[in-house]
Design a protein around this motif. Structure first.
Motif, PDB file in Angstrom:
ATOM      1  N   PHE A 147      44.981  41.732  40.682  1.00 40.23           N
ATOM      2  CA  PHE A 147      45.680  42.658  39.584  1.00 40.23           C
ATOM      3  C   PHE A 147      47.005  43.182  40.223  1.00 40.23           C
ATOM      4  CE2 PHE A 147      40.939  43.360  39.620  1.00 40.23           C
ATOM      5  CZ  PHE A 147      40.592  43.225  38.378  1.00 40.23           C
ATOM      6  N   GLU A 148      47.816  43.339  39.259  1.00 36.08           N
ATOM      7  CA  GLU A 148      49.131  43.704  39.548  1.00 36.08           C
ATOM      8  C   GLU A 148      49.325  45.325  38.935  1.00 36.08           C
ATOM      9  OE1 GLU A 148      53.682  41.970  39.124  1.00 36.08           O
ATOM     10  OE2 GLU A 148      52.534  42.205  37.475  1.00 36.08           O
ATOM     11  N   VAL A 149      49.700  46.257  39.735  1.00 35.82           N
ATOM     12  CA  VAL A 149      49.663  47.571  39.022  1.00 35.82           C
ATOM     13  C   VAL A 149      50.901  48.224  39.309  1.00 35.82           C
ATOM     14  CG1 VAL A 149      47.282  47.799  39.452  1.00 35.82           C
ATOM     15  CG2 VAL A 149      48.730  48.547  41.150  1.00 35.82           C
ATOM     16  N   VAL A 169      34.337  41.005  49.204  1.00 34.00           N
ATOM     17  CA  VAL A 169      35.541  41.476  48.400  1.00 34.00           C
ATOM     18  C   VAL A 169      35.415  41.158  47.028  1.00 34.00           C
ATOM     19  CG1 VAL A 169      38.049  40.711  48.238  1.00 34.00           C
ATOM     20  CG2 VAL A 169      37.078  40.671  50.707  1.00 34.00           C
ATOM     21  N   GLN A 170      35.578  42.237  46.439  1.00 36.63           N
ATOM     22  CA  GLN A 170      35.350  42.076  44.913  1.00 36.63           C
ATOM     23  C   GLN A 170      36.695  41.841  44.065  1.00 36.63           C
ATOM     24  OE1 GLN A 170      32.390  42.575  43.291  1.00 36.63           O
ATOM     25  NE2 GLN A 170      31.652  42.303  45.429  1.00 36.63           N
ATOM     26  N   GLY A 171      38.019  41.921  44.744  1.00 38.10           N
ATOM     27  CA  GLY A 171      39.178  41.687  43.987  1.00 38.10           C
ATOM     28  C   GLY A 171      40.300  42.150  44.962  1.00 38.10           C
ATOM     29  N   LEU A 172      41.569  41.841  44.794  1.00 40.01           N
ATOM     30  CA  LEU A 172      42.698  41.957  45.304  1.00 40.01           C
ATOM     31  C   LEU A 172      43.700  42.807  44.516  1.00 40.01           C
ATOM     32  CD1 LEU A 172      43.320  38.719  47.366  1.00 40.01           C
ATOM     33  CD2 LEU A 172      41.967  40.791  48.162  1.00 40.01           C
ATOM     34  N   GLY A 222      34.357  49.016  40.749  1.00 37.38           N
ATOM     35  CA  GLY A 222      33.795  47.894  41.701  1.00 37.38           C
ATOM     36  C   GLY A 222      34.475  46.406  41.469  1.00 37.38           C
ATOM     37  N   ARG A 223      35.680  46.671  41.136  1.00 38.29           N
ATOM     38  CA  ARG A 223      36.412  45.300  40.990  1.00 38.29           C
ATOM     39  C   ARG A 223      37.733  45.130  41.883  1.00 38.29           C
ATOM     40  NH1 ARG A 223      37.996  45.010  34.544  1.00 38.29           N
ATOM     41  NH2 ARG A 223      38.691  42.944  35.144  1.00 38.29           N
TER      42      ARG A 223
END
Length: 560
Positions: free
Chosen positions: A348-350, A323-326, A364-365
Motif C-alpha cells: 500500500f502507498e499512503v 506478514v499480512q501486507g506492507l 488486518g491488512r
C-alpha cells in the motif's frame, strides 16, 4: 478528597489546527494564558460522549513546559468527567509507549506532549497530539473537529485543587463533582519493554552482542534515555558508556533532537572511527530512528524498512503473526515495492502521516510499514517505533550472522537498489513557499499538465522524460475517505520520481521537502554515493519546480 470544578471564561486563539502530528507551535505560544487550556478543552470536547467515565494516557518527551502542561491536563480532565489518567513517571512517555499503554489498558485514547524532532526549550517548540483508542494518531475527522471547537470556544472546565507528585509511582484518588477521579503514575518503561520482549528474542540479541558486536546508542537527550538504559544496559548488558545522552533535557542539551546525518553528526563522527559495528539515534519522543553500520555506513530509512520486510522471518513476532501486507508513505522510495513484488506481498502507498497506516492495520491488512522520515514500525502498536526498528535490525544481524553493510549488499543484489535522497529547506517564509506550491499545483493541473508530460531533460549523460505529473491523492481502502493535495509528483519514463511537499511539522515558516527516488538494476553502480547517483535528477527537479526563482534559496538545510 472532595473537590468541585469551575468554569473559566476564555476566547478563541486563531490557528489551533492540528497538523500531521498534532498541534506544534513555539513554546512561547503554548505558555500564553489560556492557550494550552483552550486546546486541551477542545480536544476533550471533540472526544464527546466517549469521554465520560473513560481512561486516558498522558505523557511526553520531557521538553520545556511539559510538566506544566501535564498538570493543566490533570485539572481539565478531572473537570470533564474523565475517570482515570495514566501518566508516565515525571510525565515521561515515549510516543510508542503511549500507543502501547492505550492498547494494553484499553484506554479511550492518549494525549502526547511533544513536538517530536523539533528543538525544545523556552525558545524552541512545544506540541500536543491526541491519539485514539487504537493507539494511533487521530484521523482528520477528529482533528478537524478539534479545530472547529477551538475556533468557537468560550469557556473551559477546570478543577484547581488536584495536586499530584509526578515523580512518585503511585495511584491517587479524588472526588470531583461527586464522581471518582484517579491519577495513576506508572513506570514509563515497564509495559513497553514487556511488549518488546514478547516481539523479539532478547537471548539471541544478547548472544550477538556477547560475540563481539559493539553497539552505541544515542538518545539525543530525549525521552529515550530511560528506555535505552533499561533495554540495552540492564537487559542486554551493553556498557553504560555506550548509551549516550540518556538524561532527558528540557532543551535536548541545546541540540536539535532529529536523528539524521546533520543533527546527529557527533554519532556519525564516532562511528567513522570504526570502534563500533552498530550505531543508532532517536528523536525527542522516540518514534524515529537513524541506523549506522561500521565506519558510519548509513542505512537509508527507505532501505531499512525494505530490509526488515524482506527479513521478517528473523523476528519471532512475525513467525507467530505472518506478514499480512506492507506499506510506505508516498515520498518513501520504491525499495519496499521491490520486496513486495518479488516476495509476493501486498503493498500500500499512503500519504505522509502514521494515521494512514492505522486503518489498514486495524483491518488486518498491514503488518510492516515505514516513512522515509526515519519512521519505521509494525502492527504491534499504531505509531512508528524507533526502538522497535533497532531491535528488529539486531535480530536480523543475529539471525544472518552478517554486518549491516553485508545485509544491504545482499539485499540490493536480490531486489535492486533504489537511490534516494531528501532535501529539506527549513524556515522558508510563508508567502514565497505558498506561491511556489501554488505554481506547482497549477503546472500539474488538468489544463496545464499536458505541457509538462513528454518534456525531456538531459544532465550529463542522463536523459529523463516526464511520463506523469500530478498532485497525489489517496482513497483509504477501508473507509473510502479521499485525501487531497498530498504532494506534487513528477514521474519519469524510467520510474524515477521527484516529489515536492510542504511539511506539516514546522512551528514557524514552512519546511519545503524535495524527494528524489531512482531505481538502479546495474550491480556495478550499487556502491555509488546516493548524492552522486542522483545529481542529474536533483538538478532537473530544481529546474522544473523553479524553487530558487520563487524563494531565492539555493542550498538545503538538511540533506538525507
Amino acid at each position: 478528597m472532595a473537590l468541585t470544578s469551575e468554569v473559566v471564561s476564555t476566547s478563541p486563539f486563531s490557528g489551533q489546527k492540528p497538523g500531521t502530528s498534532g498541534l506544534r507551535k513555539p513554546t512561547s505560544t503554548f505558555i500564553t494564558p489560556n492557550y494550552t487550556e483552550n486546546f486541551v478543552q477542545s480536544t476533550l470536547a471533540a472526544i464527546g460522549d466517549k469521554l465520560a467515565g473513560a481512561d486516558l494516557v498522558v505523557g511526553g518527551d520531557g521538553r520545556y513546559f511539559m510538566r506544566q502542561a501535564v498538570h493543566i491536563i490533570i485539572q481539565i480532565a478531572a473537570a470533564n468527567g474523565v475517570r482515570k489518567l495514566i501518566i508516565g513517571q515525571n510525565g515521561l512517555l515515549s510516543t510508542p509507549a503511549v500507543s502501547c499503554l492505550i492498547r494494553k489498558r484499553q484506554a479511550c485514547g492518549g494525549i502526547i506532549l511533544t513536538a517530536s524532532h523539533n528543538p525544545g526549550g523556552p525558545n524552541g517548540d512545544f506540541g500536543i497530539k491526541y491519539n485514539t483508542s487504537n493507539g494511533g494518531p487521530a484521523p482528520e475527522n477528529i482533528t478537524n473537529k478539534i479545530y472547529e471547537i477551538s475556533e468557537k470556544i468560550t469557556e473551559y472546565k477546570l478543577c484547581r485543587g488536584i495536586e499530584v507528585d509526578l515523580g512518585l509511582i503511585k495511584t491517587s484518588e479524588f472526588k470531583v463533582d461527586g464522581k471518582p477521579f484517579i491519577v495513576e503514575i506508572v513506570d514509563c518503561v515497564e509495559d513497553y519493554l514487556g511488549l518488546m520482549k514478547e516481539i523479539f528474542d532478547f537471548g539471541a540479541i544478547k548472544k550477538l552482542l556477547d560475540s563481539g558486536l559493539k553497539v552505541v546508542i544515542n538518545s539525543m537527550h530525549g525521552v529515550m534515555g530511560p528506555y535505552v538504559k533499561r533495554t540495552f544496559h540492564q537487559e542486554l548488558q551493553v556498557p553504560l558508556e555506550s548509551c549516550l545522552n540518556c538524561d532527558p533535557s528540557e532543551d535536548f542539551g541545546g541540540h536539535h533532537p532529529d536523528p539524521n546525518l546533520t543533527y546527529a553528526a557527533d554519532l556519525v563522527e564516532l562511528m567513522k572511527k570504526g570502534t563500533y559495528g552498530f550505531g543508532a539515534a532517536f528523536d525527542g519522543d522516540g518514534d524515529r530512528n537513524m541506523l549506522l553500520g561500521e565506519n558510519a555506513f548509513f542505512v537509508n530509512p527507505s532501505d531499512s524498512v525494505a530490509v526488515i520486510s524482506a527479513n521478517a522471518s528473523c523476528i519471532p513476532y512475525f513467525k507467530k503473526n505472518p506478514v499480512q501486507g506492507l506499506a510506505r508513505s508516498m515520498p518513501t522510495s520504491g525499495a519496499m515495492d521491490r520486496v513486495a513484488s518479488i516476495d509476493g506481498m501486498t503493498l500500500f502507498e499512503v500519504p505522509t502521516g502514521w494515521k494512514f497506516f492505522g486503518n489498514l492495520m486495524d483491518a488486518g491488512r498491514l503488518s510492516i510499514c515505514g516513512e522515509e522520515s526515519f519512521g519505521t514500525g509494525s502492527n504491534h502498536i499504531r505509531e512508528k517505533d524507533g526502538l522497535w526498528a533497532v531491535l528488529a535490525w539486531l535480530s536480523i544481524l543475529a539471525s544472518r550472522g552478517q554486518t549491516m553493510e553485508q545485509v544491504l549488499q545482499e539485499h540490493w543484489k536480490k531486489y535492486g537498489r533504489n537511490f534516494f535522497t531528501r532535501w529539506d529547506f527549513e524556515g522558508v517564509p510563508d508567502e514565497p513557499a505558498t506561491k511556489w506550491m501554488d505554481n506547482l499545483r497549477d503546472m500539474v493541473s488538468k489544463d496545464k499538465v499536458k505541457e509538462l508530460v513528454g518534456r525531456s531533460f538531459t544532465k550529463g549523460s542522463k536523459t529523463f522524460t516526464i511520463a506523469q505529473a500530478d498532485d497525489y491523492r489517496y482513497t483509504d481502502p477501508i473507509e473510502h475517505r479521499l485525501t487531497l493535495k498530498q504532494g506534487i509528483r513528477l514521474i519519469f519514463d524510467d520510474g524515477s520520481r521527484a516529489i515536492f511537499r510542504l511539511s506539516g511539522t514546522s512551528s514557524s515558516g514552512k519546511t519545503v521537502r524535495m524527494y528524489i527516488d531512482s531505481f538502479e538494476s546495474d550491480q556495478s553502480k550499487y556502491g555509488m554515493d546516493s548524492q552522486d547517483a542522483l545529481r542529474p535528477l536533483v538538478e532537473i527537479a530544481l529546474e522544473v519546480s523553479q524553487f530558487k526563482e520563487f524563494t531565492g534559496i539555493e542550498k538545503p538545510t538538511v540533506i538525507t
